[in-house]
Design a protein around this motif. Structure first.
Motif, PDB file in Angstrom:
ATOM      1  N   GLU A 141       0.836  -1.203   0.000  1.00 33.86           N
ATOM      2  CA  GLU A 141       0.000   0.000   0.000  1.00 33.86           C
ATOM      3  C   GLU A 141       0.872   1.255   0.000  1.00 33.86           C
ATOM      4  O   GLU A 141       1.863   1.348   0.721  1.00 33.86           O
ATOM      5  CB  GLU A 141      -0.907   0.024   1.235  1.00 33.86           C
ATOM      6  N   ASP A 142       0.437   2.246  -0.811  1.00 38.19           N
ATOM      7  CA  ASP A 142       1.230   3.482  -0.950  1.00 38.19           C
ATOM      8  C   ASP A 142       1.385   4.211   0.373  1.00 38.19           C
ATOM      9  O   ASP A 142       2.444   4.766   0.660  1.00 38.19           O
ATOM     10  CB  ASP A 142       0.579   4.434  -1.969  1.00 38.19           C
ATOM     11  N   PHE A 186       1.333   3.161   3.492  1.00 39.24           N
ATOM     12  CA  PHE A 186       1.562   2.336   4.692  1.00 39.24           C
ATOM     13  C   PHE A 186       2.310   3.122   5.765  1.00 39.24           C
ATOM     14  O   PHE A 186       2.136   2.929   6.953  1.00 39.24           O
ATOM     15  CB  PHE A 186       2.309   1.050   4.326  1.00 39.24           C
TER      16      PHE A 186
END
Length: 782
Positions: free
Chosen positions: A659-660, A662
């Motif tokens: 996930e971008d 995170f």
């Protein structure tokens, strides 16, 4: 008067050869006559006109001279007096009249009778200005001779100055001057007065020069004798004073003994001069004073040091290798370095002692191999522990101005061992420290420099002592605390921890036989298999060396001895089933591979002072605000490695399918188990990054893989140290694949072949390669 300037008259008279004597005209001489021929000649002369011809023998040692054994020019003399002495010897007093020349020997028996040509000059007629000038020169020279020699009285000088005839003047002066028989004969044979004066002038000048030289030598000798007499007188006074003071010990004899001992020793001139000077000082101080005690102590040290005593090296490489192999298992690098030193010593004949520094963890045999080096070289061994030494005087000694001053421990050890070329071990050099009393490490700089230690000067001795032939060996657990300049002077040889197999060999070959002997056990009394020893190594010790292993084996031997004595058994067998009875519950258990692949857990490799170990690094992501939490008593370097790994992951989120956001939405907790043990270093960088990627991407990490390496922000993998120990730890844990930095490829050579065959090594340059081998693929492979 003939053409030669003299008139002659022929006579026939008896001849007496003189031994070591000459007589001139106008000279009165007495001599002893003892030879039969000479006595017969004397009696014949007395019967006639008392005239006798005296001529010198050419060689005084000839007892019975023949016609050729005496000179043929001599002096016609008149016998004045005869006196018979005891033992058939006659003392005769004669006066020289004129020169004579033998024309013919009429008879030889019973005495010599010769025909003589008597030579008489008409000297008054021949005297001229030239002769007058020469006469004055002769008189001046004779006065100078009398003044230098101090053997001629003033009356003689006055009587000589009144002589006006040149020939007579020459003869009279010649009779007073000490001349060799050859020079006397030369003057006697000079028939012409002027020629006689010339010869005498030359001889007089030579004699004056000799007398001046004699006087100079005499004055010098007299001065020395006076000095000796003065010293003797003063020493006698000193003895009397000491006796009055009640000092019974004879200082003078003591000083002489010291001087004799100092002169017997082959020491440098500078040292000898200093020691003799101190011995002289001892005479000038009171025997009971503190200063006398200091001087005695100093002289004792100087005398007892081995200035000229050294052992001869045994330059036999095969025997040396055998000695080293018998005493130690493994340690190949150290043994090879010693054998290289010996080979060069044999080829070159001499070599300055190398300064070796053995660096390694406790218990690996650093101190004992130094002792074995001494045995291999046939040199004496000296050990000096530097642990906790804070005072510079321990190395260089105290100055003699301090009460109770003594030399430093280096000079003290050299004296004790009695050799100037021992093997000298500085143990625990990394434990040196300094305080207000100085810096011992700085004092060692001169000692451990082959270019400088030939003139090592101890503060107590104050004279240089040659340490260049000493072979210095130092030991340390780590080089990090050794000052740079000191470390630069040493050749560092690193001794890594022993592998499990090496420990097994050492225990079975050395430790077990030694402990059985120490505990009075024979081979039949204790049966301990290799598998049992291996279990002791893995479950009861955790160390790089074998010190604790030896303690555990000693523990087994003690309990065995007790059982044999108490239960009256003859033999004890110890195996895996009953080992706990002797050593108790196992204290250690090594990490083993996980039973299955797990997400967020990666196996790292670590180096410790007691060898290698494996670390299971755990990562758990949680909902949060992007915090990074690190636990497990991690050091600053390890925390920074974790941050570098997180930054690398953030830059590659798309490739790792993470996930971008995170780093905004999730907190990440990295934990390294065994939290009570401090951990630091960059080598866990790729392991932590792998565990974080596994946790965020939900991809498991292979249970068979372990790794080590430093990570950069761009994902490059950098080399680390301690590869051998780390790989051995992986092998012990059952790991089958190890990921190592590409630049550590060369370090694989240090790993034993037996271990290398069981592990697959993968050398990686980037984090992508690490993940390719560490993460389990969708088909279950890795």
């Amino acid at each position: 008067m003939d053409n030669k300037g003299y008139k002659s008259e022929t006579r026939t008279i008896p001849l007496i050869p003189l031994r070591g004597l000459s007589i001139f005209p106008y000279m009165v001489l007495h001599f002893d006559v003892g030879r039969d021929k000479s006595i017969n000649a004397l009696e014949e002369a007395m019967v006639n006109d008392s005239l006798v011809f005296l001529s010198s023998q050419k060689e005084a040692s000839v007892d019975i001279p023949g016609p050729n054994d005496f000179y043929h020019i001599g002096t016609i003399c008149k016998i004045k007096q005869m006196l018979k002495l005891p033992g058939d010897t006659i003392r005769v007093l004669v006066e020289g009249i004129n020169r004579g020349k033998i024309k013919d020997i009429i008879q030889e028996e019973p005495y010599f009778e010769v025909e003589i040509e008597e030579i008489v000059f008409e000297e008054e007629i021949k005297k001229d200005q030239k002769t007058e000038a020469l006469m004055r020169m002769i008189l001046e020279s004779f006065e100078e001779y009398a003044g230098v020699g101090n053997k001629i009285s003033t009356d003689v000088l006055l009587s000589v100055t009144e002589i006006k005839e040149p020939g007579r003047l020459a003869d009279v002066i010649a009779s007073y001057v000490y001349l060799s028989p050859e020079n006397k004969q030369k003057i006697l044979e000079a028939l012409h007065p002027y020629e006689r004066l010339e010869i005498l002038e030359v001889i007089l000048r030579q004699e004056i020069d000799i007398l001046k030289l004699e006087e100079k030598i005499s004055q010098r000798v007299k001065k020395q004798i006076n000095k000796v007499q003065r010293e003797y007188y003063l020493k006698e006074q000193l003895k009397a004073i000491q006796h009055e003071l009640g000092e019974d010990e004879d200082i003078l004899d003591e000083v002489e003994k010291y001087k004799d001992k100092i002169n017997e020793i082959d020491m440098p001139e500078e040292v000898k001069e200093k020691a003799l000077k101190e011995a002289d000082r001892l005479m000038k101080v009171s025997a009971s004073s503190a200063e006398a005690g200091v001087i005695r102590s100093y002289l004792d040290w100087i005398i007892e040091l081995p200035w000229d005593n050294e052992t001869e090296d045994t330059v036999d490489i095969k025997n040396s290798r055998k000695v080293l192999d018998e005493d130690h298992y493994g340690l190949t690098d150290v043994k090879e370095r010693i054998l290289e030193f010996l080979a060069i010593r044999e080829l070159a004949g001499s070599l300055k002692g190398p300064i070796l520094c053995l660096v390694g963890p406790p218990g690996v045999g650093k101190t004992s191999i130094a002792r074995s080096i001494g045995t291999a070289l046939n040199r004496k061994f000296v050990r000096m522990s530097l642990g906790g030494v804070r005072d510079e005087a321990e190395i260089r000694g105290h100055r003699r101005t301090y009460v109770g001053a003594i030399p430093g421990r280096i000079i003290s050890s050299i004296k004790k061992v009695g050799s100037k070329n021992p093997v000298f071990l500085f143990d625990e050099i990394d434990k040196l420290s300094g305080d207000f009393r100085g810096d011992p490490a700085s004092a060692l700089l001169e000692v451990l420099d082959p270019e400088q230690n030939s003139t090592f000067t101890d503060h107590f001795l104050e004279v240089p002592f040659d340490l260049s032939k000493v072979m210095f060996i130092t030991t340390a657990n780590s080089t990090s605390t050794i000052p740079g300049p000191l470390l630069d002077r040493m050749e560092v040889i690193r001794i890594s921890g022993y592998t499990e197999e090496e420990k097994l060999e050492i225990a079975s070959r050395y430790l077990l036989p030694k402990q059985m002997k120490d505990h009075g056990l024979k081979e039949k009394n204790l049966q301990l298999s290799n598998n049992t020893i291996r279990e002791i190594i893995t479950k009861y010790t955790r160390e790089a060396g074998v010190r604790n292993l030896e303690r555990e084996i000693a523990n087994v031997c003690r309990k065995t001895a007790k059982k044999i004595v108490e239960e009256k058994v003859s033999s004890v067998r110890i195996n895996s089933t009953n080992l706990q009875k002797y050593l108790g519950i196992p204290r250690f258990s090594y990490d083993v591979i996980n039973e299955e692949h797990q997400v967020g857990i990666a196996r790292g490799l670590a180096w410790t002072t007691v060898g290698g170990d494996t670390l299971s690094i755990e990562v758990t992501p949680m909902k949060g605000t992007g915090k990074l939490q690190l636990t497990g008593k991690l050091g600053d370097v390890m925390k920074e490695s974790a941050m570098a790994g997180i930054s690398f992951i953030r830059s590659r989120v798309e490739e790792f399918k993470i996930e971008d956001n995170f780093y905004k939405d999730k907190d990440i907790h990295i934990h390294v188990p065994e939290g009570a043990i401090p951990k630091d270093g960059p080598s866990a960088g790729i392991t932590m990054a792998t565990a974080v990627i596994s946790a965020l991407s939900n991809i498991p990490v292979s249970r068979n893989v372990a790794m080590t390496g430093e990570i950069t922000l761009r994902g490059r993998v950098l080399p680390v140290g301690g590869i051998k120990e780390k790989v051995l730890a992986a092998h012990r844990a059952g790991i089958t694949k190890v990921l190592l930095p590409w630049d550590n490829k060369k370090d694989i050579e240090e790993i034993p072949d037996k271990v290398r065959r069981k592990i697959e090594f993968v050398f990686v340059k980037t984090m992508d390669e690490v993940l390719d081998h560490a993460l389990v693929k969708e088909d279950g492979s890795n």
